[in-house]
Design a protein around this motif. Sequence first.
Motif, PDB file in Angstrom:
ATOM      1  N   TYR A 128       1.483   5.086   1.101  1.00  0.00           N
ATOM      2  CA  TYR A 128       1.145   6.035   2.160  1.00  0.00           C
ATOM      3  C   TYR A 128       1.902   7.329   1.931  1.00  0.00           C
ATOM      4  O   TYR A 128       3.022   7.321   1.400  1.00  0.00           O
ATOM      5  N   MET A 173       0.841  -1.205   0.000  1.00  0.00           N
ATOM      6  CA  MET A 173       0.000   0.000   0.000  1.00  0.00           C
ATOM      7  C   MET A 173       0.870   1.247   0.000  1.00  0.00           C
ATOM      8  O   MET A 173       1.932   1.258   0.590  1.00  0.00           O
ATOM      9  N   LEU A 182       4.042   3.098   9.802  1.00  0.00           N
ATOM     10  CA  LEU A 182       4.237   3.769  11.085  1.00  0.00           C
ATOM     11  C   LEU A 182       5.697   3.664  11.535  1.00  0.00           C
ATOM     12  O   LEU A 182       6.251   4.595  12.112  1.00  0.00           O
ATOM     13  N   PRO A 203      -3.017   6.760   4.163  1.00  0.00           N
ATOM     14  CA  PRO A 203      -3.038   5.870   3.003  1.00  0.00           C
ATOM     15  C   PRO A 203      -3.441   6.665   1.756  1.00  0.00           C
ATOM     16  O   PRO A 203      -4.273   7.566   1.849  1.00  0.00           O
ATOM     17  N   PRO A 239       4.001  -2.857   2.882  1.00  0.00           N
ATOM     18  CA  PRO A 239       2.923  -3.859   2.952  1.00  0.00           C
ATOM     19  C   PRO A 239       1.707  -3.420   3.766  1.00  0.00           C
ATOM     20  O   PRO A 239       0.581  -3.736   3.413  1.00  0.00           O
ATOM     21  N   ASP A 240       1.920  -2.711   4.873  1.00  0.00           N
ATOM     22  CA  ASP A 240       0.772  -2.378   5.714  1.00  0.00           C
ATOM     23  C   ASP A 240       1.068  -1.177   6.616  1.00  0.00           C
ATOM     24  O   ASP A 240       2.169  -0.619   6.588  1.00  0.00           O
ATOM     25  N   LEU A 241       0.052  -0.815   7.416  1.00  0.00           N
ATOM     26  CA  LEU A 241       0.162   0.374   8.264  1.00  0.00           C
ATOM     27  C   LEU A 241       1.329   0.278   9.249  1.00  0.00           C
ATOM     28  O   LEU A 241       2.026   1.261   9.484  1.00  0.00           O
ATOM     29  N   ASP A 242       1.532  -0.905   9.822  1.00  0.00           N
ATOM     30  CA  ASP A 242       2.625  -1.039  10.789  1.00  0.00           C
ATOM     31  C   ASP A 242       3.968  -0.652  10.170  1.00  0.00           C
ATOM     32  O   ASP A 242       4.777   0.030  10.802  1.00  0.00           O
ATOM     33  N   ALA A 243       4.189  -1.099   8.935  1.00  0.00           N
ATOM     34  CA  ALA A 243       5.441  -0.758   8.263  1.00  0.00           C
ATOM     35  C   ALA A 243       5.519   0.750   8.024  1.00  0.00           C
ATOM     36  O   ALA A 243       6.577   1.368   8.200  1.00  0.00           O
ATOM     37  N   VAL A 273      -6.802   4.439  -3.573  1.00  0.00           N
ATOM     38  CA  VAL A 273      -6.543   3.423  -4.600  1.00  0.00           C
ATOM     39  C   VAL A 273      -7.672   3.450  -5.617  1.00  0.00           C
ATOM     40  O   VAL A 273      -8.840   3.382  -5.242  1.00  0.00           O
ATOM     41  N   MET A 274      -7.288   3.599  -6.887  1.00  0.00           N
ATOM     42  CA  MET A 274      -8.326   3.652  -7.932  1.00  0.00           C
ATOM     43  C   MET A 274      -8.906   2.270  -8.202  1.00  0.00           C
ATOM     44  O   MET A 274      -8.222   1.277  -8.138  1.00  0.00           O
TER      45      MET A 274
END
Lengths: 113, 418
Positions: A3, A1, A91, A109, A85-89, A112-113
């Motif tokens: 961000y 994702m 942050l 984030p 990959p995700d929010l934790d990464a 995303v289209m």
Amino acid sequence: MKYMLMIYRDEALFAADAKSGAHSAPYIAYAEALKKSGALVGGDRLQVSEAASTVRVAGNRTEVLDGPYADTKEQLGGFYIIDVPDLDAALEWAAKCPGAINGAIEVRPMWVM
Amino acid sequence: MAGGGEVLGGVSGEAERVARQSYGRLVAFLAARTRDLAGAEDALSEAFASALSDWPHAGIPKNPEAWLLTVARRRQLDAMRRGGTRAAATEHLKLLSDELSDQQQADIPDERLRLMFACAHPAIDARMRGPLILQTILGFDAATIASTFLVPPATMGQRLVRAKTKIRDAGIAFRLPERADMSERLDAVLEAIYAAFTEGWIDPAAAPSRRRGLAEEAIWLGRLVAVMLPDEPEALGLLALMLHLEARRGARRTEAGDYVALAEQDPTAWDRTLIDEAEDILLTASHRGRIGRYQLEAAVQSAHAIRRFGRQPDWGILETLYDHLGALTGSPVVAVNRAVVIASGRSVEEGLAALDAVNGDQRLADYQPYWAARADLLSRCGRTQEADAAYARAIGLETDPAIRRFLAGRRSGLAVTS
């Protein structure tokens, strides 16, 4: 994702740092680390909010105001776009950003289209 | 079990059983890939609806969970197709590849713990972590959760939707935290479970039955976490704490519904099986060699439970436990309990002095047990007038009628002796 890390900081402090050059080395190292990990998509530093103009269109009239949209003490001073990959990464990267020490990093984030 | 229960109203015991035991497991698995909890819940409730129309004539499938999962997964895919975004298409492919492997193995991987960690993520509003876990793991509906947390149902519904959207859109992963973050993140999960337990624990006489059920459900969650993280002593500590408290449920009220203080409870009315289990679990936790808040609180309850052998609690040990708890949490509530223990173990005057030491803490101004404890200690020192004022304050702060009656009884006792 993807961000966006938005770096908010007190511009008075920022200006002092900028003159001494104290801020640049950590940022260069940070950007290098992001690049090496493959997470960096883009990013830039912004000029101070005094350089900002705010535009609104009401009907067919364009209104231009001097200054930033929100006149707060802490202003957006720069941003990074990262792909992780995700929010934790995300942050974790935000916590490593030099701007997190005397300011705050908003992590958003991307749409995303 | 309101989520599944509503859908299933009045249907076969088997469907109810599956709904009760597997709801959270199925939601967690369905949402693990997409992070879309609301979508997973919708798909699952449609699958339950299909079960209700199919099972009566087709018979109950050999593996009901797998049946529900297959139907729900198909609903998810339909919904994504309708959504038509590129992101949805990517998710779609992931789910399709999952479906193939599903056919090879009937076992549904248990993602509930990961889901709980997602619900208790620091990026989620702290007030919503408990409610979110109750809804997604246990299937409570928003109205039930709202009534237990004393929030208007519409507000709770909106907050739940917002929290689920946050998990999906912010990209909060369903996964166990890294070792370095484990204890902090586990704390949030345990806190959410304990909050649910406490909601079901307070106010036992006046509460509707579903609120009592909340304590049982919280214990069930506590067991789940303890089983899945057997090396985490605090998970064991919380379970031991809840079991100790649950063991006294029946002893906390007289048959007439009057409040009975812990010191006056009849130990033979306590549930010995639950206490024994709590003691075993706490012992196992202590072998891990990492002390924490829940283990200390469980140890406090364990010290009181010694009365089942006809012995008085060791007040010195209790004071030490509260010292550690106070140092760990800095909570003024701990300071109040510590003062009460000092009054029993050393002298009433020393207990009152300990209470005076936290007198100015604003967090205690509206805390009923502080005023009740203060009133009790003052009256035992013969300072009747001050005790009367403190009782008045305590009664004004209490909402449970049984406890209000109890305090009022104590207060009128003052007038007689003075």
